[in-house]
Write a protein that holds these residues in place. Structure first.
Motif, short mmCIF file in Angstrom:
data_model
loop_
_atom_site.label_atom_id
_atom_site.label_comp_id
_atom_site.label_asym_id
_atom_site.label_seq_id
_atom_site.Cartn_x
_atom_site.Cartn_y
_atom_site.Cartn_z
N ASP A 24 -91.93 -26.01 -52.79
CA ASP A 24 -92.40 -26.80 -51.69
C ASP A 24 -93.87 -26.78 -51.38
OD1 ASP A 24 -89.59 -27.65 -51.50
OD2 ASP A 24 -89.28 -26.10 -50.62
N VAL A 25 -94.76 -25.68 -51.97
CA VAL A 25 -95.83 -25.75 -51.65
C VAL A 25 -96.88 -26.69 -51.50
CG1 VAL A 25 -97.73 -24.23 -52.02
CG2 VAL A 25 -96.06 -23.42 -51.93
N TYR A 26 -96.56 -28.00 -52.68
CA TYR A 26 -97.55 -29.08 -52.80
C TYR A 26 -97.16 -29.79 -51.52
CZ TYR A 26 -93.93 -32.31 -53.99
OH TYR A 26 -92.35 -32.98 -54.01
N LEU A 27 -96.07 -29.74 -51.29
CA LEU A 27 -95.91 -30.62 -49.91
C LEU A 27 -97.02 -30.70 -48.89
CD1 LEU A 27 -92.25 -31.04 -50.02
CD2 LEU A 27 -93.72 -32.74 -50.41
N ARG A 28 -97.63 -29.19 -49.00
CA ARG A 28 -99.11 -29.40 -47.79
C ARG A 28 -100.29 -29.69 -48.11
NH1 ARG A 28 -97.14 -24.29 -44.92
NH2 ARG A 28 -94.68 -24.20 -45.28
N TYR A 29 -100.43 -30.46 -48.92
CA TYR A 29 -101.36 -30.86 -49.52
C TYR A 29 -101.42 -32.34 -49.88
CZ TYR A 29 -102.78 -26.26 -50.33
OH TYR A 29 -103.11 -24.85 -50.81
N VAL A 30 -100.13 -32.73 -50.48
CA VAL A 30 -99.99 -34.03 -50.74
C VAL A 30 -98.67 -35.05 -50.55
CG1 VAL A 30 -101.86 -33.79 -52.21
CG2 VAL A 30 -99.75 -33.52 -52.68
N LYS A 31 -98.22 -36.17 -50.37
CA LYS A 31 -97.35 -36.72 -50.66
C LYS A 31 -96.04 -36.55 -51.96
CE LYS A 31 -97.07 -41.19 -49.08
NZ LYS A 31 -97.20 -42.13 -49.28
N PRO A 177 -95.96 -32.17 -22.96
CA PRO A 177 -95.59 -33.09 -24.11
C PRO A 177 -95.78 -34.26 -24.54
CG PRO A 177 -94.57 -31.88 -23.02
CD PRO A 177 -95.32 -31.81 -21.87
N MET A 178 -96.08 -33.93 -26.12
CA MET A 178 -96.06 -35.17 -26.87
C MET A 178 -94.32 -35.08 -28.06
SD MET A 178 -99.38 -37.98 -27.33
CE MET A 178 -99.69 -36.68 -27.89
N LEU A 179 -94.17 -35.65 -28.69
CA LEU A 179 -93.62 -35.84 -29.90
C LEU A 179 -94.59 -36.47 -31.40
CD1 LEU A 179 -91.15 -34.30 -31.14
CD2 LEU A 179 -89.85 -36.62 -30.95
N ALA A 180 -95.24 -35.40 -32.16
CA ALA A 180 -96.01 -36.00 -32.96
C ALA A 180 -96.00 -35.87 -33.88
CB ALA A 180 -96.78 -35.36 -32.33
N ARG A 181 -95.74 -36.03 -35.46
CA ARG A 181 -96.03 -35.65 -36.68
C ARG A 181 -96.72 -36.99 -37.49
NH1 ARG A 181 -90.48 -35.61 -39.28
NH2 ARG A 181 -90.79 -34.40 -41.28
N ILE A 182 -97.36 -36.15 -38.36
CA ILE A 182 -98.39 -36.59 -39.29
C ILE A 182 -98.05 -37.53 -40.70
CG2 ILE A 182 -100.99 -35.62 -40.75
CD1 ILE A 182 -100.37 -34.52 -37.74
N ILE A 183 -98.78 -39.01 -40.75
CA ILE A 183 -98.36 -39.40 -41.97
C ILE A 183 -99.49 -39.39 -43.00
CG2 ILE A 183 -96.65 -40.93 -40.40
CD1 ILE A 183 -99.21 -42.86 -40.22
N LEU A 184 -99.03 -39.48 -44.09
CA LEU A 184 -100.04 -39.20 -44.98
C LEU A 184 -100.39 -40.26 -45.94
CD1 LEU A 184 -99.04 -35.72 -46.17
CD2 LEU A 184 -100.84 -36.24 -45.00
N SER A 185 -101.56 -41.03 -45.74
CA SER A 185 -101.70 -42.56 -47.12
C SER A 185 -102.43 -41.58 -48.56
CB SER A 185 -103.10 -43.15 -47.08
OG SER A 185 -103.07 -43.48 -45.35
N CYS A 186 -102.02 -40.63 -48.66
CA CYS A 186 -102.48 -39.97 -50.21
C CYS A 186 -102.22 -38.80 -50.16
CB CYS A 186 -103.45 -40.29 -50.90
SG CYS A 186 -104.33 -39.45 -51.71
N ALA A 189 -105.79 -34.76 -46.48
CA ALA A 189 -107.21 -34.58 -46.10
C ALA A 189 -107.02 -36.63 -45.03
CB ALA A 189 -108.24 -35.20 -47.19
N ASP A 190 -106.59 -37.13 -45.59
CA ASP A 190 -106.71 -38.27 -44.95
C ASP A 190 -105.23 -38.21 -43.64
OD1 ASP A 190 -104.21 -38.93 -46.06
OD2 ASP A 190 -105.32 -39.90 -47.56
N GLY A 191 -104.70 -37.52 -43.32
CA GLY A 191 -103.51 -37.15 -42.47
C GLY A 191 -104.03 -37.58 -40.81
N MET A 192 -102.38 -38.93 -40.11
CA MET A 192 -103.32 -39.02 -39.02
C MET A 192 -101.97 -38.67 -38.43
SD MET A 192 -105.24 -42.90 -39.47
CE MET A 192 -105.31 -43.08 -37.72
N PRO A 193 -101.87 -38.87 -37.08
CA PRO A 193 -100.74 -38.19 -36.02
C PRO A 193 -100.34 -39.37 -36.04
CG PRO A 193 -102.32 -38.18 -35.52
CD PRO A 193 -103.52 -38.46 -36.39
N VAL A 194 -99.16 -39.77 -35.97
CA VAL A 194 -97.70 -40.58 -34.92
C VAL A 194 -97.86 -39.72 -33.40
CG1 VAL A 194 -95.80 -41.92 -34.72
CG2 VAL A 194 -97.07 -41.62 -36.23
N LYS A 195 -98.17 -40.33 -32.39
CA LYS A 195 -97.64 -39.80 -31.57
C LYS A 195 -96.79 -40.68 -30.57
CE LYS A 195 -102.05 -37.96 -31.40
NZ LYS A 195 -103.91 -38.15 -30.32
N ILE A 196 -95.51 -39.72 -29.90
CA ILE A 196 -94.75 -40.22 -29.19
C ILE A 196 -94.48 -39.85 -27.86
CG2 ILE A 196 -92.37 -41.35 -29.12
CD1 ILE A 196 -93.65 -42.66 -31.30
#
Length: 250
Positions: A24-31, A177-186, A189-196
């Motif tokens: 599962d290491v590749y999931l740290r880098y790409v989708k 505190p907020m609830l967050a998760r990072i979404i990836l386009s690819c 390097a292009d990860g952006m957070p979704v914040k709730i």
């Protein structure tokens, strides 16, 4: 660095890519969807490296009685610094970097920027651009889906429903505190957070702690000070601490 050494470096790179994709290491880098392409790239690198080593071995046997310079100005050696190219491959083999988390969420603006065309009067009226939620409460949603329904659908599909969200704790601009998760386009390097934003039974836990929350939509928003995006809220009914998921990204 001669051709044989270059092939060894390429072999390490291909092997490192294959090893990462077999776990599962590749999931740290790409989708997750890019796994087949990584496997294909790793196989091609390994195959090319093996072929290069075979050709280098044959050439070495044929010219074993000749000096390093073959007399035609072709020197088969190169800078030893080329071996430094092995360092990234070795790092990929033996070091598993942490996934993007609360630090990224605190430095990057919310991914929930306006991307849905609203009605002319700025509202949707009785219409919602999102399909109804499936029956049964709580209904599991990603943070992106919940946030999009809350902001762009004006919460119409979320009213009177209990939802379940999974993410990590990140500090908000107000210290809450907020609830967050990072979404990836690819890739990461292009990860952006979704914040709730959270209200009600808010879990006060250290940053990067993963939690599973159940709660209800509330017509409350905050403004992300980084990019001015709206941050929707969830009124928490229950929450529990969980282990980080294998795929940390949405």
């Amino acid at each position: 660095m001669n051709r044989g050494a270059q092939a060894v470096v390429m072999l390490f790179f291909g092997g490192a890519i294959l090893r990462a994709t077999m776990s599962d290491v590749y999931l740290r880098y790409v989708k997750q969807g890019l796994r087949p392409f990584l496997i294909a790239a790793g196989i091609l690198l390994v195959a090319a490296a093996v072929m290069a080593l075979v050709h280098e071995f044959r050439d070495h046997r044929q010219t074993s009685d000749q000096p390093d310079d073959d007399g035609h100005g072709h020197n088969h050696s190169g800078p030893a610094a080329g071996w430094l190219l092995l360092l990234p491959a070795l790092a990929l083999l033996f070091v598993a970097p942490p996934a993007l988390g609360a630090d990224t969420a605190s430095r990057a603006g919310s991914a929930l920027t306006s991307s849905v065309q609203e009605a002319d009067d700025g509202s949707w009226g009785d219409y919602s651009p999102f399909p109804p939620l499936p029956s049964g409460d709580p209904v599991k949603l990603t943070l992106l889906d919940y946030g999009s329904r809350a902001l762009y659908g004006e919460g119409k599909t979320l009213r009177d429903r209990q939802v379940q969200l999974t993410g990590f704790i990140a500090p908000g601009a107000d210290g809450q505190p907020m609830l967050a998760r990072i979404i990836l386009s690819c890739c990461a390097a292009d990860g952006m957070p979704v914040k709730i934003g959270l209200s009600g039974d808010v879990p006060h836990l250290p940053a990067d702690t993963w939690v599973q929350t159940t709660g209800r939509w509330v017509p409350q928003t905050a403004t992300d000070p980084i990019n001015g995006s709206d941050i929707p809220y969830l009124e928490v009914d229950t929450w529990q601490k969980i282990a980080p998921p294998k795929n940390p990204y949405d």
